[in-house]
Design a protein around this motif. Structure first.
Motif, PDB file in Angstrom:
ATOM      1  N   ASP A 139       0.832  -1.199   0.000  1.00  0.00           N
ATOM      2  CA  ASP A 139       0.000   0.000   0.000  1.00  0.00           C
ATOM      3  C   ASP A 139       0.874   1.260   0.000  1.00  0.00           C
ATOM      4  O   ASP A 139       2.069   1.229   0.275  1.00  0.00           O
ATOM      5  CB  ASP A 139      -0.982  -0.017   1.174  1.00  0.00           C
ATOM      6  CG  ASP A 139      -0.285   0.055   2.513  1.00  0.00           C
ATOM      7  OD1 ASP A 139       0.383   1.077   2.769  1.00  0.00           O
ATOM      8  OD2 ASP A 139      -0.398  -0.913   3.297  1.00  0.00           O
ATOM      9  N   GLU A 140       0.222   2.367  -0.344  1.00  0.00           N
ATOM     10  CA  GLU A 140       0.877   3.652  -0.577  1.00  0.00           C
ATOM     11  C   GLU A 140       1.787   4.092   0.588  1.00  0.00           C
ATOM     12  O   GLU A 140       2.897   4.573   0.368  1.00  0.00           O
ATOM     13  CB  GLU A 140      -0.230   4.697  -0.797  1.00  0.00           C
ATOM     14  CG  GLU A 140       0.222   6.008  -1.367  1.00  0.00           C
ATOM     15  CD  GLU A 140       0.511   5.922  -2.865  1.00  0.00           C
ATOM     16  OE1 GLU A 140      -0.046   5.015  -3.521  1.00  0.00           O
ATOM     17  OE2 GLU A 140       1.292   6.752  -3.355  1.00  0.00           O
ATOM     18  N   ILE A 141       1.305   3.899   1.816  1.00  0.00           N
ATOM     19  CA  ILE A 141       2.043   4.424   2.976  1.00  0.00           C
ATOM     20  C   ILE A 141       3.325   3.617   3.191  1.00  0.00           C
ATOM     21  O   ILE A 141       4.408   4.170   3.363  1.00  0.00           O
ATOM     22  CB  ILE A 141       1.156   4.380   4.239  1.00  0.00           C
ATOM     23  CG1 ILE A 141      -0.063   5.305   4.014  1.00  0.00           C
ATOM     24  CG2 ILE A 141       1.929   4.795   5.473  1.00  0.00           C
ATOM     25  CD1 ILE A 141      -1.216   5.025   4.922  1.00  0.00           C
ATOM     26  N   VAL A 142       3.184   2.288   3.125  1.00  0.00           N
ATOM     27  CA  VAL A 142       4.341   1.413   3.271  1.00  0.00           C
ATOM     28  C   VAL A 142       5.331   1.697   2.147  1.00  0.00           C
ATOM     29  O   VAL A 142       6.547   1.747   2.337  1.00  0.00           O
ATOM     30  CB  VAL A 142       3.897  -0.061   3.221  1.00  0.00           C
ATOM     31  CG1 VAL A 142       5.098  -0.988   3.262  1.00  0.00           C
ATOM     32  CG2 VAL A 142       2.958  -0.362   4.376  1.00  0.00           C
ATOM     33  N   ARG A 143       4.782   1.925   0.977  1.00  0.00           N
ATOM     34  CA  ARG A 143       5.579   2.188  -0.204  1.00  0.00           C
ATOM     35  C   ARG A 143       6.451   3.433  -0.043  1.00  0.00           C
ATOM     36  O   ARG A 143       7.636   3.421  -0.359  1.00  0.00           O
ATOM     37  CB  ARG A 143       4.601   2.397  -1.353  1.00  0.00           C
ATOM     38  CG  ARG A 143       5.090   1.945  -2.670  1.00  0.00           C
ATOM     39  CD  ARG A 143       3.938   2.035  -3.621  1.00  0.00           C
ATOM     40  NE  ARG A 143       4.474   2.122  -4.949  1.00  0.00           N
ATOM     41  CZ  ARG A 143       3.915   1.542  -6.007  1.00  0.00           C
ATOM     42  NH1 ARG A 143       2.791   0.877  -5.859  1.00  0.00           N
ATOM     43  NH2 ARG A 143       4.467   1.646  -7.160  1.00  0.00           N
ATOM     44  N   ASP A 144       5.840   4.501   0.478  1.00  0.00           N
ATOM     45  CA  ASP A 144       6.595   5.735   0.729  1.00  0.00           C
ATOM     46  C   ASP A 144       7.765   5.475   1.661  1.00  0.00           C
ATOM     47  O   ASP A 144       8.892   5.912   1.401  1.00  0.00           O
ATOM     48  CB  ASP A 144       5.679   6.792   1.364  1.00  0.00           C
ATOM     49  CG  ASP A 144       4.872   7.535   0.309  1.00  0.00           C
ATOM     50  OD1 ASP A 144       5.120   7.285  -0.892  1.00  0.00           O
ATOM     51  OD2 ASP A 144       4.021   8.357   0.679  1.00  0.00           O
ATOM     52  N   ARG A 145       7.488   4.756   2.735  1.00  0.00           N
ATOM     53  CA  ARG A 145       8.515   4.419   3.721  1.00  0.00           C
ATOM     54  C   ARG A 145       9.655   3.662   3.051  1.00  0.00           C
ATOM     55  O   ARG A 145      10.823   3.977   3.237  1.00  0.00           O
ATOM     56  CB  ARG A 145       7.928   3.509   4.816  1.00  0.00           C
ATOM     57  CG  ARG A 145       7.439   4.164   6.064  1.00  0.00           C
ATOM     58  CD  ARG A 145       8.564   4.800   6.890  1.00  0.00           C
ATOM     59  NE  ARG A 145       9.431   3.861   7.559  1.00  0.00           N
ATOM     60  CZ  ARG A 145      10.758   3.830   7.404  1.00  0.00           C
ATOM     61  NH1 ARG A 145      11.337   4.642   6.571  1.00  0.00           N
ATOM     62  NH2 ARG A 145      11.491   2.977   8.078  1.00  0.00           N
ATOM     63  N   GLU A 162      11.809   5.761   0.703  1.00  0.00           N
ATOM     64  CA  GLU A 162      12.747   6.578   1.467  1.00  0.00           C
ATOM     65  C   GLU A 162      13.936   5.718   1.918  1.00  0.00           C
ATOM     66  O   GLU A 162      15.101   6.098   1.762  1.00  0.00           O
ATOM     67  CB  GLU A 162      12.015   7.127   2.706  1.00  0.00           C
ATOM     68  CG  GLU A 162      12.201   8.591   2.916  1.00  0.00           C
ATOM     69  CD  GLU A 162      11.476   9.058   4.174  1.00  0.00           C
ATOM     70  OE1 GLU A 162      10.543   8.345   4.635  1.00  0.00           O
ATOM     71  OE2 GLU A 162      11.844  10.122   4.698  1.00  0.00           O
ATOM     72  N   GLU A 188       6.965   7.626  -8.067  1.00  0.00           N
ATOM     73  CA  GLU A 188       8.000   6.734  -7.551  1.00  0.00           C
ATOM     74  C   GLU A 188       9.264   6.840  -8.399  1.00  0.00           C
ATOM     75  O   GLU A 188      10.373   6.971  -7.888  1.00  0.00           O
ATOM     76  CB  GLU A 188       7.491   5.283  -7.526  1.00  0.00           C
ATOM     77  CG  GLU A 188       8.381   4.311  -6.770  1.00  0.00           C
ATOM     78  CD  GLU A 188       7.746   2.936  -6.626  1.00  0.00           C
ATOM     79  OE1 GLU A 188       7.467   2.543  -5.468  1.00  0.00           O
ATOM     80  OE2 GLU A 188       7.514   2.253  -7.640  1.00  0.00           O
ATOM     81  N   ASP A 199       9.022  15.338   0.961  1.00  0.00           N
ATOM     82  CA  ASP A 199       8.243  16.496   0.497  1.00  0.00           C
ATOM     83  C   ASP A 199       8.867  17.180  -0.711  1.00  0.00           C
ATOM     84  O   ASP A 199       8.350  18.169  -1.209  1.00  0.00           O
ATOM     85  CB  ASP A 199       7.977  17.492   1.644  1.00  0.00           C
ATOM     86  CG  ASP A 199       9.256  17.920   2.329  1.00  0.00           C
ATOM     87  OD1 ASP A 199      10.337  17.727   1.723  1.00  0.00           O
ATOM     88  OD2 ASP A 199       9.174  18.428   3.471  1.00  0.00           O
TER      89      ASP A 199
END
Ligand SMILES: Nc1ncnc2c1ncn2[C@@H]1O[C@H](COP(=O)(O)OP(=O)(O)O)[C@@H](O)[C@H]1O
Ligand SMILES: [Mg+2]
Lengths: 304, 257
Positions: free
Chosen positions: B168-174, B177, B199, B232
């Motif tokens: 999912d999007e949130i895990v993906r962002d993490r 990073e 991405e 950001d």
């Protein structure tokens, strides 16, 4: 998905022991009741004939008692079979030829030997089939053909040929048992060894893994759930094979021999007792394999 | 020496329905330490190109060099680690055991294995989870373990085929990073297939836009973003301009529909 399917029986058995005793007892009661009714009906003909011949009039309670206490009933009543079982198991020293425990041991030893041979052969053939295209094309049709030959036709031939070569006792029976038990193991292992998907094998290739590394580290562990499912079928098949092999040999030992001599002499109670011992043996063997299966797969993280 | 050098690489699959041109005349040069993303619609040959670099497919035309070698030789020289969309961890091995697997296959000593496992687990922030089994970990953690497995034998190329596509999007962002931090720390060359424009822009130093039928490269965009990229950065005009360029490139490939 396969894991879930293969492990479903395990989960169900646990639930059984905790809450579902009532339905099981109900079914058992119904079976026993039907059995008693059938015994009365099937044994009544002979009693009526006897009564007519003796010129006596039978009351219904009389008829019922007689049908349930015959010496050589067409269908023995449950309590007669239970008594026969008890007599055969506990009423004799286990070394006696009249002991069902002794006969069961004779059958069991051949079954286990046949199961071991069959499992070994099935696994080895499966490994060959998975690794060699020519074996895949040459062995599989023969394996299938071997199972289409009626075992009742093959068994006497094997027994006779081997005994003319001086080989008697456990080995010929074990070979019949192996004949029946190698096939499920072969089919299960071929499927199991082929379960690793393209990604798994690509990973192995990306590490330049050798064929044997792929086999021991990936294919073999992946195949274990399939192997265990096959072993449960195979061990029951081995028992059937052994009993069939004991029928034609003129053997005096083993559950098969008990079945045959029982039918020679019209000893239906003996037949049914031997049948029940065979059934109990089969259930026990399958249960033992299931326990080993559950322990192994749980330890491997393949059962959840 | 370039890390990846493709000259006129073509790959045609012969199928029952006739030939499929998965790749046609692909030219690409990747320098050591670059982070290259491959983006494009399904079937444009991203996976096929990555697999060709890994010697899991063999091109039917052109030349392909990895670290100056034939892909096959490069693989034997442990040039790359490969990460698939699914973690592909063995359920019967613990996380440490899974990371240990390629090391065992490659014949590293026991002490060496332990040291390497500890190091890569730290790198993907999984220290302390070595004794757990895969099913005890979340999907994101499992994928981190599979990245650790690909890093354990010190390949200097990391090939990743939609590694976070199933998350999912949130895990993906993490994970994005973390991957960027890992890349800066290790200096590896990374080839990364994705469907997501943000991405690709967020991660890459070079974005390769591809288009299907036949599979080919339509645009190569060099990123102007600094190597240090907080999440950001995605709201800056520079980022938005790059994303726009990628979108343009994707549209070009589809001019016929
Ligand atoms: N093993 C194969 N056999 C036949 N066709 C294939 C094979 N692998 C991929 N293709 C075809 O090659 C084209 C490119 O596939 P792929 O590289 O997987 O694209 P992407 O990863 O960009 O979605 C597709 O049309 C696909 O159907
Ligand atoms: Mg793909």
């Amino acid at each position: 998905m396969t894991d879930a399917v293969l492990n479903a029986p395990t989960a169900r058995r646990w639930r059984l022991s905790t809450g579902n005793l009532l339905p099981i007892l109900t079914v058992l009661l119904v079976i026993v009741a039907v059995w008693y009714l059938a015994a009365m009906r099937m044994n009544a003909t002979w009693e009526r004939d006897q009564a007519v011949r003796a010129g006596v009039e039978l009351t219904l309670p009389d008829l019922i008692t007689r049908t349930l206490t015959q010496d050589r009933p067409v269908l023995p009543a449950p309590h007669q079979v239970a008594a026969g079982l008890w007599e055969g198991v506990a009423g004799q020293p286990v070394t006696s030829r009249r002991s069902l425990v002794w006969h069961a041991w004779v059958t069991l030893s051949a079954t286990l030997a046949g199961f071991a041979i069959g499992t070994g052969a099935g696994v080895l053939l499966a490994v060959g089939i998975v690794h060699s295209r020519s074996m895949d094309q040459s062995v599989m049709p023969w394996a299938v053909a071997s199972q289409t030959v009626p075992i009742l036709a093959i068994a006497p031939m094997v027994i006779v040929v081997m005994s003319s070569a001086g080989i008697t006792g456990l080995l010929p029976k074990a070979i019949i048992a192996a004949w029946l038990s190698f096939f499920p193991v072969l089919v299960g292992m071929v499927k199991g060894l082929r379960t690793p998907d393209a990604m798994q094998t690509d990973l192995m290739r990306s590490w330049s893994a050798s064929g044997s590394q792929q086999f021991w580290r990936l294919r073999l562990p992946s195949s274990l759930p399939y192997l265990f499912a096959s072993l449960k079928v195979a061990i029951a098949a081995a028992l059937v094979g052994t009993i069939v092999a004991e029928l034609p040999s003129g053997a005096t030992a083993g559950l098969g021999a008990r079945l045959l001599s029982g039918s020679y002499y019209g000893q239906t109670v003996q037949i049914w007792s031997a049948l029940f011992v065979a059934a109990i043996l089969a259930a026990t063997l399958v249960a033992i394999v299931s326990v080993i299966e559950r322990r192994t797969l749980t330890r491997m993280g393949l059962a959840r | 020496m370039q890390t990846i050098e493709a000259r006129g690489v073509s790959l045609t699959f012969q199928t029952a329905d006739g030939p499929v041109h998965a790749l046609k005349d692909v030219d690409l040069t990747v320098a050591p330490g670059e982070f290259v993303s491959f983006i494009g619609p399904s079937g444009c040959g991203k996976t096929t190109f990555l697999r060709s670099i890994a010697a899991l497919e063999t091109p039917t035309g052109g030349t392909l060099r990895v670290n100056g070698m034939e892909p096959d030789a490069a693989r034997r020289a442990r040039a790359y680690g490969y990460v698939f969309q699914a973690p592909g961890l063995y359920p019967w091995r613990t996380i440490s055991g899974n990371i240990s697997l390629p090391l065992e296959i490659m014949g590293f000593s026991k002490a060496d294995r332990a040291e390497r496992i500890a190091r890569v687990m730290d790198l993907v922030e999984l220290s302390g989870f070595g004794g757990k089994f895969p099913w005890q970990l979340s999907g994101g953690m499992q994928q981190r373990a599979s990245i650790a497995r690909a890093l354990a034998f010190d390949a200097d190329i990391l090939l990743m085929d939609e590694p976070f596509g199933a998350l999912d999007e949130i895990v993906r962002d993490r994970l994005n990073e973390a991957l960027l931090a890992l890349w800066r720390k290790t200096g590896k060359t990374i080839g990364f297939v994705t469907h997501s424009i943000p991405e690709a822009v967020y991660l890459s130093t070079k974005i390769v836009v591809m288009s299907p039928r036949p599979g080919r490269i339509t645009r190569v965009i060099d990123s102007t973003l600094p190597p240090d990229r907080p999440l950001d950065i995605r709201d800056t005009p520079e980022f938005i301009a790059l994303a726009h360029e990628v979108r343009e490139g994707l549209r070009e490939g589809h001019s016929y529909d």
